[in-house]
Write a protein that holds these residues in place. Structure first.
Motif, mmCIF file in Angstrom:
data_model
loop_
_atom_site.group_PDB
_atom_site.id
_atom_site.type_symbol
_atom_site.label_atom_id
_atom_site.label_comp_id
_atom_site.label_asym_id
_atom_site.label_seq_id
_atom_site.Cartn_x
_atom_site.Cartn_y
_atom_site.Cartn_z
ATOM 1 N N MET A 14 16.714 -0.767 -20.598
ATOM 2 C CA MET A 14 17.434 -0.920 -21.859
ATOM 3 C C MET A 14 16.455 -0.985 -23.016
ATOM 4 N N SER A 15 16.884 -0.503 -24.165
ATOM 5 C CA SER A 15 16.068 -0.593 -25.380
ATOM 6 C C SER A 15 16.162 -1.998 -25.952
ATOM 7 N N THR A 16 15.308 -2.270 -26.944
ATOM 8 C CA THR A 16 15.321 -3.591 -27.582
ATOM 9 C C THR A 16 16.672 -3.891 -28.208
ATOM 10 N N GLU A 17 17.235 -2.902 -28.904
ATOM 11 C CA GLU A 17 18.525 -3.122 -29.568
ATOM 12 C C GLU A 17 19.615 -3.452 -28.551
ATOM 13 N N ALA A 18 19.627 -2.751 -27.423
ATOM 14 C CA ALA A 18 20.639 -3.005 -26.399
ATOM 15 C C ALA A 18 20.475 -4.392 -25.796
ATOM 16 N N MET A 19 19.229 -4.796 -25.528
ATOM 17 C CA MET A 19 19.006 -6.121 -24.938
ATOM 18 C C MET A 19 19.365 -7.238 -25.908
#
Length: 474
Positions: A265-270
């Motif tokens: 997952m990307s930072t935004e998703a996490m």
């Protein structure tokens, strides 16, 4: 003088390029070999298409890039500045009145650009590569082994058949003393096929033909009842059996249909998941406290874990009542009411304990999950930040050692990298266990190395010495 400075800066950057590329590709090769040694058993013997194996390797190269770039920066910086100092060019620059920090500055800018690239790569490209690699690994794990017969070994991976070959002639690929055990299906009887010799032929990847010579077939023909089974035996000079190998063919699933983990997952998703978990945790806490405060059935005792007893009996108006340790129970002058009251209290407390355990379990799971996600968020930037740290460390250390040999650079780098990666790994474990915060776990070693890098840079570019802080003359 400005022209001389520019040429020196360019020369230093050129001195970085060769060692950087050499170290980068060397690290990629080492990490690739490590990957292949760890997973070769999952790839060999399953008849996987070569393009699937190559795709798996390429998708796993992503995490290697994130690790190899900071390592290459450290080694190349140590070599370039060590060689620059070894050839007395640093002495000449200082004699010309040029601050050595101006030599470090363009390399530091290049390190900052690589930090930005690596952070972008780690945040957006690496999660997608990890997700595809993970999906591919799961598909490979579910893949059956290829049709590979071994001498004196039962082969059972082809559904409905079991093969036993006594001997395989390596020169002609002939099969000696063949046994094929055929299981019973809707359109096929149970049978055992035996032959003196045989060979395999595959016109395509989904069809296999087994040619047999000089053998017999033992068929088990079912009757109306189980006990009426008939055994039929026939002989042949030549016999052909065809098998469908489509079950052994590799089948890919859609990666988008698989769930994602913190490393895919990307930072935004996490961070979105973290906000959701925090909201759920707050809502559950509010709901639990409201239910407890609104419940009139839950008694508050000094020790809720002890056994509730009635106590001694006493006579009152011909009724036998009990002296209890609880004041409210003593106000009831009927033993039945006393017992019912205590039973209701015990049941309410049992229900409260169950709700409390469930609340703690859910709350702890969300807390641990939040910590794991935040660790990954910080790690996506803490490891790339080493591109800047290793310039601040490598440049002054190279100047002070005055040696641009790759052996010396590798020795110093190994010590720094060991400290860095062990601290990152242990920090991650401690943060996952909630012993320290995710930020502390991922950035503590960066702060230590940054402090050391700044002090060493001041050491080579100014007259500042750490001992000056407590010197009597200061």
């Amino acid at each position: 003088m400005q022209c001389m400075l520019n040429s020196v800066q360019k020369d230093l950057l050129k001195k970085h390029l060769g060692p950087f590329l050499f170290c980068f590709f060397t690290m990629m090769f080492i990490l690739l070999m490590q990957f292949l040694m760890l997973h070769v058993d999952k790839l060999v013997g399953k008849g996987l298409p070569i393009m699937i194996v190559l795709e798996l390797i390429v998708t796993n190269l992503a995490y290697m890039v994130v690790l190899a770039v900071p390592v290459a920066i450290l080694v190349s910086t140590l070599m370039a500045f060590g060689k620059f100092s070894e050839w007395n060019e640093l002495t000449a620059v200082r004699a010309a009145g040029i601050n050595p920090f101006k030599l470090i500055l363009p390399v530091l800018i290049a390190g900052t650009l690589l930090f930005a690239f690596t952070a972008y790569f780690s945040n957006l490209i690496l999660p997608e590569a990890n997700h595809k690699a993970r999906s591919l690994f799961l598909d490979i794990r579910m893949q059956k082994p290829a049709f590979d017969l071994q001498e004196s070994t039962f082969y059972q991976d082809l559904e409905g058949y079991t093969f036993l070959i006594k001997e395989i002639d390596a020169e002609t690929d002939s099969l000696i003393d063949v046994r094929v055990f055929q299981a019973e299906t809707d359109g096929r009887d149970r049978a055992v096929v035996s032959a003196e010799r045989g060979w395999l032929d595959s016109p395509d990847q989904f069809t296999l033909s087994l040619f047999l010579e000089n053998g017999s077939i033992l068929r088990y023909l079912p009757g109306e009842r189980r006990d009426d089974e008939t055994v039929e035996r026939s002989f042949f000079d030549r016999y052909r059996m065809s098998f469908d190998l489509s079950d052994l063919a590799f089948s890919r699933s859609n990666p988008d249909q698989r769930s994602r983990t913190d490393r895919t997952m990307s930072t935004e998703a996490m961070l979105a998941v973290v906000d959701s978990l925090r909201t759920e945790r707050e809502n559950e806490y509010r709901s639990f406290t409201e239910n407890v405060s609104e419940s009139d059935d839950i008694p508050i005792f000094s020790d809720v874990g002890r056994t509730l007893t009635l106590g001694e009996t006493r006579e009152l108006d011909t009724l036998r009542v009990y002296d209890s340790e609880f004041y409210s129970v003593n106000q009831l002058f009927n033993p039945t009411l006393q017992i019912n009251s205590l039973n209701r209290a015990i049941n309410a407390m049992d229900s409260y304990h169950a709700d409390l355990d469930r609340f703690y379990t859910n709350n702890n799971w969300r807390t641990f999950k939040i910590a794991e996600l935040l660790v990954e968020v910080h790690k996506k930037f803490s490891i790339p930040f080493a591109c800047i740290l290793f310039v601040l460390l490598g440049a002054p250390i190279g100047m002070l050692t005055r040696n641009g040999n790759i052996g010396v650079a590798a020795l110093i780098s190994s010590g720094i990298l060991t400290l860095f990666f062990i601290s990152i790994i242990q920090g991650e474990k401690l943060a996952d266990r909630l012993l320290i915060s995710p930020m502390t776990g991922m950035w503590a070693v960066n702060l230590v190395l940054l402090t050391a890098g700044v002090l060493l840079t001041l050491r080579v570019s100014t007259s500042f010495r750490l001992t000056n802080l407590w010197s009597r003359d200061q």
